[in-house]
Design an enzyme around this catalytic site. Sequence first.
Site: not given
Ligand code: GRF
Length: 197
Positions: A15-16, A91-92, A108, A110, A144, A146
């Site tokens: 979604s981002n 997620m890696r 990134n 977070h 490091e 986040d």
């Molecule tokens: C978001 O909350 C982002 O901050 C986190 O993982 C989620 C990803 O959501 N790192 P999407 O795949 O962008 O919907």
Amino acid sequence: MKPRSTAILISGTGSNMTALLEAMGEGFPARPVLVLSDNAEAPGLARARAAGVSAVTVAHSTGKTRADHEARIQAVLDNAGADLVCLAGFMRLLSPGFVARWQGRMLNIHPSLLPLHPGLDTHARVLAAGDEESGCTVHEVTAELDAGPVLGQARVPVLPDDSPQTLAARVLAMEHILYPAVLERFARGDKTPVFLP
Ligand code: GRF
């Protein structure tokens, strides 16, 4: 100014990624050249293709090293001519060597007000800590986790009856506003943080 060629790395929904792609229209200082996922099942891949952006999977092969995976990612990024990388729910963990190659060119997002609550299970930890507000942070990626320089933050209230899910939804809505705003500024060469609202 020529728009910066930007790759977006995802693992899931994207979604981002969608918010970034929607923002990257005429006049925006970044243009999408590639969406890359480590997960072939990521729904974001189809969404990217529907938006006319080339989308590829570079999976971590069983029995192979992280270095092997990152070398294949790097090759795909080079081939696409990427100059900026936006991690968007990727997620890696990335190795210091990979991060160093993209120093100053990789962002990134977070879902917390860093430096509070880096890592996973963010929203549950915000609730357990009794925080009265939360939010999201876009930062430069450094070795490091986040912890790189903050490029923008958006705040939301934590409500008394929040669950991790309701808080996540409130934060995610702000992520979709913050990330494009930060990318627009960053791609113009301005690292002044964006603070919302
Ligand atoms: C978001 O909350 C982002 O901050 C986190 O993982 C989620 C990803 O959501 N790192 P999407 O795949 O962008 O919907």
